[in-house]
Motif scaffolding. Sequence first.
Motif, PDB file in Angstrom:
ATOM      1  N   THR A  40       0.651  -1.679   0.076  1.00 34.48           N
ATOM      2  CA  THR A  40      -0.015   0.575   0.001  1.00 34.48           C
ATOM      3  C   THR A  40       0.663   1.309  -0.036  1.00 34.48           C
ATOM      4  O   THR A  40       1.683   1.448   0.372  1.00 34.48           O
ATOM      5  CB  THR A  40      -0.916   0.250   1.101  1.00 34.48           C
ATOM      6  N   ALA A  41       0.077   1.881  -0.739  1.00 29.02           N
ATOM      7  CA  ALA A  41       1.214   3.558  -1.105  1.00 29.02           C
ATOM      8  C   ALA A  41       0.659   4.526  -0.596  1.00 29.02           C
ATOM      9  O   ALA A  41      -0.540   4.844  -0.508  1.00 29.02           O
ATOM     10  CB  ALA A  41       1.505   3.901  -2.358  1.00 29.02           C
ATOM     11  N   GLY A  42       0.992   5.144   0.893  1.00 26.81           N
ATOM     12  CA  GLY A  42       0.104   6.730   0.900  1.00 26.81           C
ATOM     13  C   GLY A  42       0.476   7.801   0.106  1.00 26.81           C
ATOM     14  O   GLY A  42       1.277   7.902  -1.169  1.00 26.81           O
ATOM     15  N   LYS A  43       0.087   8.609   0.640  1.00 25.24           N
ATOM     16  CA  LYS A  43      -0.025  10.174  -0.821  1.00 25.24           C
ATOM     17  C   LYS A  43       1.458  10.809  -0.524  1.00 25.24           C
ATOM     18  O   LYS A  43       1.714  10.968  -2.031  1.00 25.24           O
ATOM     19  CB  LYS A  43      -0.693  11.714   0.486  1.00 25.24           C
ATOM     20  N   ARG A  44       2.522  10.493   0.058  1.00 29.22           N
ATOM     21  CA  ARG A  44       4.236  11.102  -0.228  1.00 29.22           C
ATOM     22  C   ARG A  44       4.926  10.303  -1.492  1.00 29.22           C
ATOM     23  O   ARG A  44       6.232  10.316  -1.703  1.00 29.22           O
ATOM     24  CB  ARG A  44       5.105  11.465   0.892  1.00 29.22           C
ATOM     25  N   THR A  45       4.327   9.216  -1.993  1.00 30.07           N
ATOM     26  CA  THR A  45       5.177   7.930  -2.494  1.00 30.07           C
ATOM     27  C   THR A  45       5.306   8.482  -3.666  1.00 30.07           C
ATOM     28  O   THR A  45       4.536   8.517  -4.683  1.00 30.07           O
ATOM     29  CB  THR A  45       4.469   7.164  -2.143  1.00 30.07           C
ATOM     30  N   LEU A  46       6.646   7.780  -3.833  1.00 26.65           N
ATOM     31  CA  LEU A  46       7.539   8.182  -5.122  1.00 26.65           C
ATOM     32  C   LEU A  46       7.084   7.507  -6.393  1.00 26.65           C
ATOM     33  O   LEU A  46       7.549   5.765  -5.719  1.00 26.65           O
ATOM     34  CB  LEU A  46       8.572   9.402  -5.322  1.00 26.65           C
ATOM     35  N   PRO A  47       7.342   7.775  -7.606  1.00 25.22           N
ATOM     36  CA  PRO A  47       7.537   6.881  -8.492  1.00 25.22           C
ATOM     37  C   PRO A  47       8.619   5.211  -7.963  1.00 25.22           C
ATOM     38  O   PRO A  47       8.219   4.115  -8.161  1.00 25.22           O
ATOM     39  CB  PRO A  47       7.747   7.081  -9.706  1.00 25.22           C
ATOM     40  N   HIS A  48       9.469   5.873  -7.939  1.00 24.36           N
ATOM     41  CA  HIS A  48      10.995   5.180  -8.046  1.00 24.36           C
ATOM     42  C   HIS A  48      10.671   4.209  -6.693  1.00 24.36           C
ATOM     43  O   HIS A  48      11.560   3.522  -6.145  1.00 24.36           O
ATOM     44  CB  HIS A  48      12.427   5.743  -7.780  1.00 24.36           C
ATOM     45  N   GLU A  49      10.179   4.648  -5.436  1.00 23.23           N
ATOM     46  CA  GLU A  49       9.855   3.300  -4.229  1.00 23.23           C
ATOM     47  C   GLU A  49       9.168   2.083  -4.557  1.00 23.23           C
ATOM     48  O   GLU A  49       9.427   2.063  -3.626  1.00 23.23           O
ATOM     49  CB  GLU A  49       9.564   4.548  -2.866  1.00 23.23           C
ATOM     50  N   ARG A  50       8.557   2.211  -5.250  1.00 27.49           N
ATOM     51  CA  ARG A  50       7.306   1.586  -5.675  1.00 27.49           C
ATOM     52  C   ARG A  50       8.437  -0.345  -5.710  1.00 27.49           C
ATOM     53  O   ARG A  50       8.950   0.584  -6.197  1.00 27.49           O
ATOM     54  CB  ARG A  50       5.913   1.829  -6.817  1.00 27.49           C
ATOM     55  N   PRO A  51       7.661  -1.283  -5.772  1.00 28.67           N
ATOM     56  CA  PRO A  51       8.484  -2.506  -5.915  1.00 28.67           C
ATOM     57  C   PRO A  51       8.937  -2.237  -7.961  1.00 28.67           C
ATOM     58  O   PRO A  51       8.014  -1.847  -8.735  1.00 28.67           O
ATOM     59  CB  PRO A  51       6.972  -3.403  -5.578  1.00 28.67           C
ATOM     60  N   PHE A  52      10.080  -2.766  -6.948  1.00 27.92           N
ATOM     61  CA  PHE A  52      10.742  -2.798  -7.825  1.00 27.92           C
ATOM     62  C   PHE A  52      10.776  -3.752  -9.744  1.00 27.92           C
ATOM     63  O   PHE A  52      11.138  -3.853 -10.420  1.00 27.92           O
ATOM     64  CB  PHE A  52      12.704  -3.546  -7.937  1.00 27.92           C
TER      65      PHE A  52
END
Length: 215
Positions: free
Chosen positions: A47-59
Motif C-alpha cells: 500500500t502506498a501513502g500520498k507521498r510515495t514516489l514512483p521509484h519507491e514502488r516495487p521493483f
Amino acid sequence: MSELRVVRAGTVPYEDAWAWQKQLHQERVAGTGPDTLLLLEHPPVYTAGKRTLPHERPFDGTPVIDVDRGGKITWHGPGQLVGYPIVALPDPVDVVAHVRRMEQALMAVCSGVGVATALVEGRSGVWVLADERGPDRKVAAIGVRVARGVTMHGFALNCDPDMAAFSNMVPCGIPDAGATSLTAEIGRDVPVAEVIDAVEAAMREVLTAAQAVPA
C-alpha cells in the motif's frame, strides 16, 4: 466519551478492511458508533501513502493499492499485526500526539519481548537503532489520516512476517534504513498470537486516555 471497542478480526483482505474503516469512521463522526480498534492481519499486499514516489514502488511491478493515509509505501502480510484505531481525538486535534502515543505503546510491547527500540527524529514508527548487525531498521510502521476529528489507518508491527517482501521496494521511502521484525531481532519465532494481548492492552491505555467526542 466513548468506550473503546476492540475487534480481533483475524485475516482480512486489505480493501475489505479499508471499507470497514470508512464505515466505522462515518459512524464515529455521526456519533452512532464507538471508538474502535481493529486488530488483524492482511494477505500479502503493498500500500502506498500520498507521498510515495514512483521509484519507491516495487521493483518488479507488483501491484500497489494507493490509499489516503500519510506516509509512503509499505507492505502488509501474514505475521504482521496491523491495528486500525478509529477514534475521536481531543480538540484541538493533534495528529502528531496521536502518532507519538501509538509509538510509545508499541515500544512498550517490543520491550516486553526483549527488543530494545527507539524513536528516530524526523521519522515516524518504532526503530531498532543501528548496531553491528546493520543500520537503523523499522520494526513498526505508522501512517494515519484524520478527518473531522476522527482517525483512520494506524500501525503495523512486524512479528514474524516474510521479510523478503521489504527488499522489493524502498520501505517507507527511506533508502538508508531497513526493516526488521521481532523474530529477526531476538532469534526465535514471535508470532502475532504472542503479542496481540500486550498490543491490545497498551493501545487501550493510550487511546482511552485520549478519547474525546468530536465538536
